[in-house]
Write a protein that holds these residues in place. Structure first.
Motif, PDB file in Angstrom:
ATOM      1  N   ASN A 108       0.695  -1.376  -0.001  1.00 38.86           N
ATOM      2  CA  ASN A 108      -0.020   0.013  -0.034  1.00 38.86           C
ATOM      3  C   ASN A 108       0.982   1.321   0.083  1.00 38.86           C
ATOM      4  OD1 ASN A 108      -2.431  -1.364  -0.038  1.00 38.86           O
ATOM      5  ND2 ASN A 108      -2.866  -1.096   1.934  1.00 38.86           N
TER       6      ASN A 108
ATOM      7  N   ILE B  47       1.588   1.934  -3.512  1.00 37.61           N
ATOM      8  CA  ILE B  47       0.624   2.020  -4.635  1.00 37.61           C
ATOM      9  C   ILE B  47       0.471   3.033  -5.535  1.00 37.61           C
ATOM     10  CG2 ILE B  47      -1.153   3.019  -3.081  1.00 37.61           C
ATOM     11  CD1 ILE B  47      -1.924  -0.277  -5.170  1.00 37.61           C
ATOM     12  N   GLN B  48       1.250   4.099  -4.921  1.00 36.84           N
ATOM     13  CA  GLN B  48       0.949   5.185  -6.089  1.00 36.84           C
ATOM     14  C   GLN B  48       1.893   4.987  -7.134  1.00 36.84           C
ATOM     15  OE1 GLN B  48       2.202   5.160  -3.000  1.00 36.84           O
ATOM     16  NE2 GLN B  48       3.989   6.037  -2.894  1.00 36.84           N
TER      17      GLN B  48
ATOM     18  N   SER C 248       1.632   2.270  -8.995  1.00 42.50           N
ATOM     19  CA  SER C 248       1.224   1.362  -9.695  1.00 42.50           C
ATOM     20  C   SER C 248       0.222   1.838 -10.486  1.00 42.50           C
ATOM     21  CB  SER C 248       0.470   0.168  -8.974  1.00 42.50           C
ATOM     22  OG  SER C 248      -0.476   0.714  -8.355  1.00 42.50           O
TER      23      SER C 248
ATOM     24  N   SER D 201      -3.347   3.265  -9.035  1.00 43.36           N
ATOM     25  CA  SER D 201      -3.627   4.541  -8.607  1.00 43.36           C
ATOM     26  C   SER D 201      -3.973   5.442  -9.548  1.00 43.36           C
ATOM     27  CB  SER D 201      -2.040   4.987  -7.819  1.00 43.36           C
ATOM     28  OG  SER D 201      -1.134   5.367  -9.068  1.00 43.36           O
TER      29      SER D 201
ATOM     30  N   LYS E 184     -11.628   6.811 -10.179  1.00 44.54           N
ATOM     31  CA  LYS E 184     -12.422   6.207  -8.988  1.00 44.54           C
ATOM     32  C   LYS E 184     -13.662   6.024  -9.083  1.00 44.54           C
ATOM     33  CE  LYS E 184      -8.120   5.931  -7.311  1.00 44.54           C
ATOM     34  NZ  LYS E 184      -7.672   4.697  -7.233  1.00 44.54           N
TER      35      LYS E 184
ATOM     36  N   ASN F 178      -8.271  -3.395  -8.249  1.00 41.39           N
ATOM     37  CA  ASN F 178      -7.106  -3.061  -7.381  1.00 41.39           C
ATOM     38  C   ASN F 178      -6.053  -4.067  -7.353  1.00 41.39           C
ATOM     39  OD1 ASN F 178      -7.932  -5.172  -4.970  1.00 41.39           O
ATOM     40  ND2 ASN F 178      -9.578  -3.751  -5.244  1.00 41.39           N
TER      41      ASN F 178
ATOM     42  N   ASN G  87      -6.718   9.008 -13.589  1.00 45.66           N
ATOM     43  CA  ASN G  87      -7.281   9.530 -12.257  1.00 45.66           C
ATOM     44  C   ASN G  87      -6.824  11.119 -12.225  1.00 45.66           C
ATOM     45  OD1 ASN G  87      -9.213   9.753 -10.347  1.00 45.66           O
ATOM     46  ND2 ASN G  87      -7.473   9.146  -8.896  1.00 45.66           N
TER      47      ASN G  87
END
Length: 522
Positions: A355, A358-359, A361, A364, A368, A398, A522
């Motif tokens: 986690n 995760i930014q 990957s 991210s 959303k 995810n 995103n």
């Protein structure tokens, strides 16, 4: 004269006999007690003299320690001490069991556990030369195909009662050339690193459950702690333990070699890759240090659920433990630096991330929210009058579940479908200059999509079957009932701001023979 000579001869023979008897008694009473213990300079286990008091025996007649009862094969009573004294293998077993147990006691205290007991109240049965493990001549069961040289049975608590046993034995095999060449023949009770490995199974079994033994996560953890105990990355080798017989083509079991990338297959069959998990944990140890690694890996074990995989559940739990523990010891700033260092130097280069990473990957960057796209296929308009669109649920995709769920909406009917992204190489999830596309397979969300259990009425049922059969005929390969697709992330030459995701797959219904859906990150 003759009588005097006979007396002299009798006394001479008696003196020699008494001298021999006395010498033998002294020899027995002074038999040397040795164990194999690690020598950091020689990088191997070497004989070391010990005092019997160091064994902390709890019986004056049998081989009973504080938490262990050591037996020969399936004997009910423990081994007699008279058979233990002078026997280096038996002495090594008891000595090293207490040594690894003491280490975990120390880790328990560092972790802040109020109860520092690592083993159950009932003594653990240790069996030496267990025939079940090694010899088909002494024990053979056609339904059991075990070739282990040591076992932990069972590894955890059951209905509040502990019934742990650990079995050690030399490995036995038929003298066939290929088996001899490739097998590592080892007498596990005589090799401390193997003893450390089996004891660690007691710890992992306590938290990960009965099914943990034989899984890659538990096996990797046991190998890690065995190596950490001796502070050396080579295990189960003739170079480190004389109980291992050198074989022709068996390479050393080393944890300090480059190990490649994570593969989901190793979660189900660790024998395909013995070293990936312990080697990755060893690299983790090289960054955070021995004490921090031993502690946080143990904390991660205690917070890991039964059935969890090494990646992503365990690695994520481990990173969380590292952050909390280093924050407590060094402060928040240093904790963030250390976690980021592990992420960039250890996890990500091997296709693993948590986690905290995760930014880095593509997950991210995915939208959303759910996104809708009008279906451009003109043929479906023949039976879709008012609504003909796809609705993608991007917010549900995810790292734990890289599956894109979507509906094909046709008027008032919804056909549920999914795209499962390829998980064989998690590096594909990383946002980097090397990322070009991510492959996946599109299929029905249900294997019986065209024969649904939910009954529809009249036109709805007819329309649903039309959509389902059309998708089956035009979207999928008949044999597999799935379709390969690709999710690409724009042109690598573009800047991150300009890149867009492109989801595409070929199907017969489209005029251009390709479905293409483009959207911004995103």
């Amino acid at each position: 004269m003759i009588l005097n000579q006979m007396k002299k001869r009798f006394f001479g023979i008696s003196s020699i006999f008494l001298l021999f008897l006395t010498t033998n008694i002294v020899g027995i009473s002074q038999v040397e007690d040795q164990v194999l213990d690690w020598d950091q300079l020689q990088k191997q286990f070497v004989p070391k003299k010990i005092k019997r008091e160091e064994l902390n025996l709890k019986s004056t007649s049998h081989y009973v320690l504080e938490n262990f009862s050591i037996h020969s094969q399936f004997e009910k009573d423990p081994i007699l001490l008279e058979q233990v004294y002078g026997n280096r293998k038996l002495l090594t077993l008891g000595y090293q069991l207490q040594k690894i147990e003491s280490r975990f006691h120390q880790i328990y205290k560092q972790a802040g556990f109020r109860n520092g007991i690592t083993t159950p109240k009932e003594k653990i049965i240790i069996r030496v030369d267990a025939p079940f493990v090694y010899s088909p001549l002494l024990y053979y069961d056609p339904n059991v195909k075990l070739k282990n040289t040591a076992l932990t049975i069972p590894p955890s608590e059951k209905q509040g009662q502990w019934n742990n046993e650990m079995w050690f034995a030399p490995k036995w095999d038929f003298p066939i050339v290929d088996r001899f060449v490739f097998d590592r023949i080892i007498d596990t009770a005589a090799c401390p690193d193997a003893i450390y490995h089996e004891y660690t199974h007691l710890i992992t079994g306590k938290y990960l459950g009965n099914n943990a033994i034989g899984r890659s996560l538990a096996e990797g953890i046991s190998d890690y702690y065995a190596a950490s105990m001796i502070d050396y990355p080579e295990l189960y080798s003739h170079k480190t333990c004389e109980g291992v017989k050198r074989q022709l083509l068996v390479s050393s079991f080393r944890l300090d070699r480059e190990i490649g990338f994570y593969d989901t297959n190793m979660e189900s069959d660790f024998k395909k890759n013995f070293t990936f998990i312990p080697s990755l944990l060893w690299k983790y140890r090289s960054v955070v240090g021995k004490e921090m690694a031993d502690l946080t890996i143990f904390q991660a074990i205690t917070k890991t659920n039964v059935g969890d995989r090494f990646f992503p559940e365990f690695t994520n739990t481990l990173s969380n433990s590292l952050y909390l523990e280093s924050k407590k010891q060094f402060g928040e700033e240093r904790a963030k630096e250390l976690v980021n260092q592990v992420e960039t130097e250890i996890w990500i280069p091997r296709g693993v991330f948590t986690n905290f990473g995760i930014q880095k990957s593509l997950f991210s960057l995915l939208p959303k929210k759910n996104l809708r796209l009008t279906n451009a296929d003109p043929k479906t308009s023949e039976f879709c009058q008012n609504q003909n669109e796809f609705e993608f649920f991007w917010q549900d995709v995810n790292v734990n579940d890289p599956t894109l769920r979507f509906y094909w909406k046709c008027d008032q009917v919804k056909l549920p479908m999914i795209i499962q992204f390829d998980q064989t190489n998690t590096r594909n999830y990383l946002v980097s200059k090397d990322l070009h596309s991510l492959n996946g397979k599109m299929k029905f969300a249900s294997p019986n999509a065209c024969n649904p259990e939910v009954k529809r009425s009249g036109m709805d049922e007819k329309l649903y079957l039309q959509i389902c059969n059309y998708a089956k005929d035009n979207y999928f390969y008949w044999k597999t009932m799935e379709k390969e697709m690709r999710l690409s992330w724009g042109d690598p030459s573009d800047s991150l701001e300009k890149r867009q995701f492109v989801l595409e797959f070929a199907y017969l219904g489209n005029v251009k023979n390709k479905f293409k859906y483009q959207f911004e990150s995103n």
